[in-house]
Design a protein around this motif. Structure first.
Motif, short mmCIF file in Angstrom:
data_model
loop_
_atom_site.label_atom_id
_atom_site.label_comp_id
_atom_site.label_asym_id
_atom_site.label_seq_id
_atom_site.Cartn_x
_atom_site.Cartn_y
_atom_site.Cartn_z
N GLU A 120 -13.77 -78.69 4.98
CA GLU A 120 -14.11 -77.27 4.99
C GLU A 120 -13.88 -76.64 6.35
O GLU A 120 -13.79 -75.43 6.50
CB GLU A 120 -15.57 -77.07 4.54
N GLN A 121 -13.74 -77.47 7.37
CA GLN A 121 -13.53 -76.98 8.72
C GLN A 121 -12.21 -76.19 8.85
O GLN A 121 -12.05 -75.38 9.76
CB GLN A 121 -13.51 -78.19 9.67
N PHE A 122 -11.29 -76.46 7.92
CA PHE A 122 -9.98 -75.84 8.03
C PHE A 122 -9.86 -74.57 7.18
O PHE A 122 -8.77 -74.03 7.02
CB PHE A 122 -8.89 -76.86 7.69
N ASP A 123 -11.01 -74.15 6.64
CA ASP A 123 -11.02 -72.88 5.91
C ASP A 123 -11.30 -71.74 6.87
O ASP A 123 -12.08 -71.88 7.81
CB ASP A 123 -12.12 -72.91 4.82
N GLU A 124 -10.67 -70.61 6.57
CA GLU A 124 -10.92 -69.42 7.37
C GLU A 124 -12.41 -69.10 7.33
O GLU A 124 -13.05 -69.23 6.29
CB GLU A 124 -10.11 -68.26 6.80
N GLY A 125 -12.94 -68.72 8.46
CA GLY A 125 -14.31 -68.25 8.51
C GLY A 125 -15.35 -69.35 8.61
O GLY A 125 -16.54 -69.07 8.71
N PRO A 140 -1.87 -60.70 15.23
CA PRO A 140 -3.33 -60.53 15.28
C PRO A 140 -4.00 -61.75 15.89
O PRO A 140 -3.59 -62.89 15.66
CB PRO A 140 -3.73 -60.38 13.81
N HIS A 141 -5.06 -61.49 16.62
CA HIS A 141 -5.80 -62.57 17.28
C HIS A 141 -6.33 -63.58 16.28
O HIS A 141 -6.23 -64.79 16.48
CB HIS A 141 -6.96 -61.95 18.08
N TYR A 142 -6.88 -63.07 15.14
CA TYR A 142 -7.47 -64.01 14.17
C TYR A 142 -6.42 -65.00 13.67
O TYR A 142 -6.71 -66.15 13.37
CB TYR A 142 -8.07 -63.24 12.98
N LEU A 143 -5.16 -64.53 13.61
CA LEU A 143 -4.12 -65.37 13.03
C LEU A 143 -3.71 -66.47 14.02
O LEU A 143 -3.57 -67.65 13.64
CB LEU A 143 -2.91 -64.50 12.64
N SER A 144 -3.53 -66.11 15.28
CA SER A 144 -3.18 -67.16 16.25
C SER A 144 -4.35 -68.14 16.41
O SER A 144 -4.13 -69.33 16.62
CB SER A 144 -2.79 -66.55 17.60
N GLU A 145 -5.58 -67.64 16.27
CA GLU A 145 -6.74 -68.54 16.32
C GLU A 145 -6.71 -69.55 15.18
O GLU A 145 -7.00 -70.72 15.35
CB GLU A 145 -8.05 -67.74 16.28
N LYS A 146 -6.37 -69.06 14.00
CA LYS A 146 -6.26 -69.95 12.85
C LYS A 146 -5.22 -71.04 13.10
O LYS A 146 -5.43 -72.22 12.80
CB LYS A 146 -5.88 -69.16 11.59
N PHE A 202 3.05 -62.02 9.21
CA PHE A 202 3.92 -62.29 10.36
C PHE A 202 5.39 -62.02 10.01
O PHE A 202 6.13 -61.40 10.77
CB PHE A 202 3.71 -63.73 10.82
N MET A 203 5.80 -62.45 8.82
CA MET A 203 7.19 -62.29 8.45
C MET A 203 7.53 -60.82 8.20
O MET A 203 8.65 -60.37 8.50
CB MET A 203 7.53 -63.18 7.26
N ASN A 204 6.58 -60.07 7.68
CA ASN A 204 6.82 -58.63 7.51
C ASN A 204 7.00 -57.94 8.87
O ASN A 204 7.86 -57.08 9.02
CB ASN A 204 5.66 -57.97 6.75
N ASN A 205 6.17 -58.35 9.81
CA ASN A 205 6.32 -57.80 11.16
C ASN A 205 7.71 -58.08 11.72
O ASN A 205 8.36 -57.21 12.30
CB ASN A 205 5.26 -58.39 12.10
N LEU A 206 8.13 -59.33 11.55
CA LEU A 206 9.46 -59.71 12.04
C LEU A 206 10.53 -58.89 11.34
O LEU A 206 11.50 -58.44 11.96
CB LEU A 206 9.71 -61.21 11.79
N SER A 207 10.33 -58.73 10.06
CA SER A 207 11.29 -57.97 9.27
C SER A 207 11.41 -56.54 9.80
O SER A 207 12.51 -56.02 10.02
CB SER A 207 10.83 -57.98 7.81
#
Lengths: 372, 398, 372, 398
Positions: free
Chosen positions: B348-353, B25-31, B46-51
């Motif tokens: 706080e900059q490293f929090d999602e959103g 997902p885009h949001y995840l690579s952005e994070k 991500f690991m479930n996808n790999l699985s």
């Protein structure tokens, strides 16, 4: 030739040392101060004033008790050792240096600072200014005999708690011109502040302002020389602070090496570790020497002053990295934790290279001033 | 000699890249790009996808559900994951415990745990380090006393990465206190939900919580959770530590960090000109790039030898050392590149959103933090000093 | 991907290795060769030819048996290991590279070189040229359809014993212009030679000439590309030579550390020494890797070729200094003597950084070619 | 604090400088400047002049004919000697043996040898190192067997600087083979003309002959030539090694070398511009100058403490280490500055009276040679590694 401190200065050193030790005895205390509204302890600051620590940074000519390069270094080395986060740099040194360097020194403000009644800060840096003395985008214009300031200032140390701020602004010329700069006294109430902590645990702020009133303190050559002198004073103080920090880093590491056992021996008995400790010890002595030179020549002509300050600050940058990184590496995992003090010393030591000119900046300035 | 990837390898690379493009997902690579904190769910997604794709157990033999990839393919896979800014694959179950169970586990353990790892059902943690035993694992103090059908475990593990998410932990424990340090160690699987297990966060110097202490107080562990033989855990531990690691030099990470460095030094200004035009700064970048270029070949040489069945010996240690130095140098130059912009620190900059205005350029935020965080890589996994000892012992005949 | 040598190359490697070992088995033998009239052994050179070592540096297209980046590196790494002072670089590589890169390759001359009947050298450097490819002061002018050369050339490796010399000369433009250079074939009898030994034991010469005849080989773009390619070939060969030398320095040091005792233990058991040996080992592997990359991409486009050669030569300069200095330091006193071989290896290793572009030159070229 | 020299010191400096200007022959300082080989006579001329002036024994107390200078004055004296390009004072008799005899010698030895040293009548050499004992003096092998009225000496010394000029040599020899290495060593004065003494040149890597092996085969040494007590030579040796050396950092030499470096890098050209305008090269020069500036103060701090009677301890070792590093860095930058001009090596260029055209600029000739020669300074006089061991042992309490 005399490398020892005078009796008065030894006394200053001892008094201040004892005071800091009692109030900053562990890194947790510092953490508490940092969480206070202003990012430091007003109470501690008041006591510093009572004890004469602030006035130790000011010449007797302006009501202080010190103010020489040596005095500055004695106090800031101790600030380094205790990792003190009080506004000694912003109010105590930078603001007082400017106020006392004016053709008409602002002795009243200096005295209020010394007495702990007034906090001030020097807002010179800007987001696109990489340490240069004359790089100023902020604008000043004269409107009906009143100076109006427009622009923004960055990385203003303890700028949020300051009552008054000295702002460098451009009266004329292009952003990089040496001429055309003015220094203005501004009431902080008129400034829009966005305060934050720095990575090494100090309070800083981003300032922005539109059409606010400023009192012109000086301009052109005088203003530039004032900025240069103030930044050199800051660089000297930070260099001395770094010496104190390096010593603590070294001592903490040595202590740890003695107690920590691995493979059945204390780590410190490993020869490769010992040799690295000797390298550290040697380089700390080098820095100490360079800072002594800079402090003892700080009252001489500006070329000598700035050249020796740049030598010291360049060496601080280079050696600081070595000491910070080696202290962490030789400690191992424990140095990576917030709880243990060495990480905080290391962080401050590294970030000192990002304040008042880094090793590259000061090497280039040294080159210029010694005609290499 | 021929340093080019084969057509087959190139096709494989495209396959991995395409798959990542489709599933990450885009949001995840952005994070990941913004160094934001990842949640447990982020890793698991991500690991479930790999699985599902059958790529999670990329180091395992095919017969156990692994990919059967050779070293070059593994290397390509690792590169593409980093390039795509995917979360890292939490290695404790799949890369560390898995191979040990395959080699030394009982049939029952294999039948139970391996599928669960393959399906990403348990979050595993690693219980090696102790407060008194960092790189020197032989001086462990955590004990497991034989109580008939179970062991009674007491002691403390530390530096347990992401242990606060873990369901299970594999531990080295002392089962015989009367023998030489390296003997008497056993390899135990412990359920984190067992009474007496307590996880305490360690806040690191950058203010983050990623590692933990794990305390064991009278924890009962069934005997069937012993891997291999009692008192032979040291052998398994060593096997795990020396297990073929194609990625030890961290080449893909350093390449990506170097590109980031170039971007930052084109944007950072010095005296009104981009910093990259400063001859001294650009020289430091160039020599770092040369070091990395050489290390990439050194790494590929080692990887390539591994495909021919030559086990990397001291090369692993040398690559670990150089890999950490190069990576740390990159973070150092990034920090230097920023000048005063490295100072502000907004946790706080490293929090999602988080969507306030950053202070200075957006890329500046994580850089100083990353520099300090990266000091760890020359300490953990066997410090660089330990690696040097290993090389000296293995290669110098001294 | 394949990092191993082909069977043919393994054979080449083994043959050449055995040949060098038999003829350069100790540093004294080299000293004797060096004292000969030409600064090397004609007999050894003849045997090198018979054995196909020279032809290993030339492509089959011109009558050789090798000539690829890999072949060059195999041979020069062995040259490094034996510290061989024969004219492999001047005649075998540089001259042959030029002769074979022409629109009309001089296959006859190449074959004479391969057969050991002809010695040639490439005279490009000048006293004020600091490694630059296009810096040429020597003048060429056309007089009645004959090219006349005037000027001087410096540091011409094995220039004194060469029968013919290829000289770079400026047909037009200023000293630093990229255009206007020509390469000329000249009979060495017409040149005034001042031969000398270099600090690392090689033969070099200063050439001066007035109005001598030259045969134009190529000019302008073609000449410059030819100089660049030849200098890159030389830099690659020297890098491979350096790998061989570094390996020997490392091996000699390790041997010494094992046998030499101090304070009752062999020095090699001291941990600080061991860690420095690991650093050396690691950096040698780095250089070896960079040279492998440069050798395997030497036949690709000129940007890739030159970029990877520059990466290798830059690393050779940096690591060479480390290995040379550490080998001497870890040996201690004995490494300071003429009699013991490590000093000679160290000297050559250091001076390789003064040939065909030093670490700074190649770092800057790398920067340019990789658009940093 | 005050780093300025006092008026008295400044006057002293002028006195030394004036005296050197008046007495040091031009041809001799020119030879020194051009790194030409100095003859025995060259050294002796300068030392005889010093002797006449009463300045040869500058480290000795006044009562023995020394100058009685304090550490600052010694430092000034050393600086001016280097600045004037005078030959170095051969230290073995006056700086090394002299203080040992003054402290531990018999009245007879003092009465006989000290005036001869003061008058520069004997050329002394030092016999410490042996092929198997470099920085580790305790493992000496040269023996002196008690034969009643004399010792019979057998063995070999090495690295004997200028030993081929020497009349006398002071040696550490084993007089008791049955005790721990550091015990059983005696301090013996040996006449180089004794039968059985043989001097063999050692050619160093730069092709020069300055050091020697000295072989002893059944050499008879009268007992009166024993300094102090038998088997206590280790004490005297240590006294000599730690004897206050204000000049250990070699600050004046490095300052002069740095000025030379600046001159060379103004004359060397890179792309048609002086090399000193190259930002990278000039940065290396600048940081070297900063290191030297700091070291000068560090050295003065130590010297100044010595005037107050504080014996320099680990400071000597630290200054020795940094001093050699700075000096070596200077020679390295000089070599780099030359580019290809560093290659030619004309041994005859260093002979007196050589007047051919040099190859390239005249200053280029000695530079590569000097670079290699200077590798020795971190090896001899207790290698830098030994200095680090000393500091660690003395200061870390480990």
């Amino acid at each position: 030739m005399d490398f020892s401190l005078s009796e008065e200065r030894k006394m200053l050193q001892e008094t201040v040392a004892r005071f800091f030790e009692n109030n900053y005895k562990d890194i947790k205390k510092r953490g508490e101060y940092l969480k206070m509204t202003d990012g430091f302890s007003r109470e501690f600051w008041k006591e510093s004033s009572n004890l004469g620590v602030i006035s130790g940074l000011v010449s007797p000519a302006f009501g202080g008790l010190g103010g020489s390069g040596e005095d500055i270094c004695i106090i800031f080395e101790l600030i380094g050792k205790s990792l003190c986060i009080e506004p000694f740099l912003s109010s105590g040194l930078l603001s007082n240096t400017i106020l006392s360097s004016l053709n008409n020194p602002k002795t009243d403000l200096i005295n209020q600072i010394i007495e702990g009644k007034l906090l001030m800060s020097f807002a010179h840096m800007e987001m696109n200014n990489r340490y240069e003395d004359h790089f100023v985008e902020t604008k000043a214009k004269l409107e009906k005999e009143t100076w109006k300031l427009n622009g923004s200032k960055s990385f203003v140390i303890n700028g949020d708690s300051a009552d008054k701020v000295i702002i460098s602004a451009r009266i004329e010329g292009k952003v990089n011109d040496k001429n055309g700069i003015g220094l203005f006294l501004v009431d902080n109430n008129n400034i829009n502040n966005r305060p934050y902590n720095t990575i090494d645990g100090y309070r800083s702020t981003e300032m922005s302002f539109e059409n606010i009133n400023g009192e012109l303190l000086c301009k052109d050559d005088q203003a530039l020389e004032c900025v240069i002198k103030t930044n050199s004073a800051g660089a000297l103080a930070l260099s001395a602070e770094a010496v104190g920090i390096m010593q603590i880093c070294f001592d903490l590491t040595l202590d740890y090496l003695k107690t920590r056992k691995q493979f059945g021996k204390s780590i410190g008995t490993f020869q490769s570790i010992q040799h690295r400790m000797v390298d550290m010890m040697l380089e700390i002595e080098q820095v100490r020497s360079a800072v002594m030179l800079a402090s003892s020549t700080f009252e001489l002509n500006s070329t000598t002053r700035d050249k020796n300050v740049s030598a010291a600050k360049n060496l601080v940058g280079r050696v600081g990295k070595l000491i910070a990184e080696e202290s962490i590496q030789l400690h191992g995992g424990i140095a990576m934790t917030w709880e243990y003090s060495v990480a905080h010393y290391a962080k401050r030591l590294i970030m000192i290279d990002h304040l008042m000119g880094d090793a590259d900046y000061h090497r280039d300035r040294f080159k210029l001033l010694s005609s290499i | 000699m021929n340093f080019e990837y084969s057509k087959k390898d190139e096709n494989f690379r495209i396959e991995v890249r395409e798959w990542l493009r489709e599933t990450l997902p885009h949001y995840l690579s952005e994070k990941v790009k913004k160094y934001q904190r990842l949640t447990k769910e982020d890793y698991e997604l991500f690991m479930n996808n790999l699985s599902k794709k059958g790529w999670l157990a990329w180091h395992w033999p095919v017969e156990y559900g692994g990919t059967g990839w050779n070293a070059i393919e593994k290397h390509i896979f690792e590169e593409e994951i980093v390039k795509a800014s995917a979360p890292r694959i939490v290695p404790f179950g799949v890369n560390m415990l898995g191979p040990v169970l395959i080699e030394f586990g009982s049939e029952e353990q294999k039948n139970y745990y391996l599928p669960r790892i393959l399906n990403n059902e348990d979050w595993w943690a690693q219980g090696y380090s102790e407060p008194g035993a960092g790189s020197d694992l032989a001086s462990l103090k955590t004990t497991a006393i034989d109580k008939g059908d179970h062991y009674l475990v007491n002691g403390q593990k530390t530096w347990t990465t992401l242990g606060h998410h873990a369901d299970m932990i594999f531990c080295l424990v002392k089962t015989d206190l009367n023998v030489k340090p390296q003997l008497g160690i056993s390899f135990l699987l412990i359920d984190m939900k067992s009474p007496g297990v307590e996880v305490k966060p360690i806040i690191t110097l950058d203010g983050e919580h990623e590692v933990n202490e794990v305390w064991f107080t009278d924890v009962k562990v069934p005997k069937k959770n012993l891997v291999g033989k009692e008192n032979e855990g040291w052998t398994y531990a060593k096997y795990l530590l020396t297990f073929e690691r194609t990625g030890i030099a961290g080449v893909p990470n350093s390449k990506s960090a170097l590109n980031h460095l170039k971007m930052v030094s084109r944007k950072s200004m010095k005296n009104g000109k981009p910093l990259i035009d400063d001859p001294i700064f650009s020289s430091e970048v160039a020599e770092l790039e040369i070091d990395l270029l050489a290390m990439e070949i050194f790494n590929l040489r080692t990887v390539s030898a591994a495909t021919e069945g030559k086990a990397p010996g001291m090369e692993s240690s040398l690559l670990k050392i150089k890999g950490t130095l190069v990576r740390q140098k990159t973070t150092e130059l990034l920090r230097k590149a920023l000048g005063p912009q490295a100072l502000p620190y907004l946790p706080e900059q490293f929090d999602e959103g988080w969507n306030e205005m950053p202070i200075g350029p957006e890329y500046a935020g994580p850089i100083a933090k990353q520099y300090f965080n990266m000091r760890k890589i020359s300490i953990y996994g066997g410090s660089n000093e330990i690696q040097k000892n290993i090389v000296a012992k293995a290669s110098f005949g001294l």
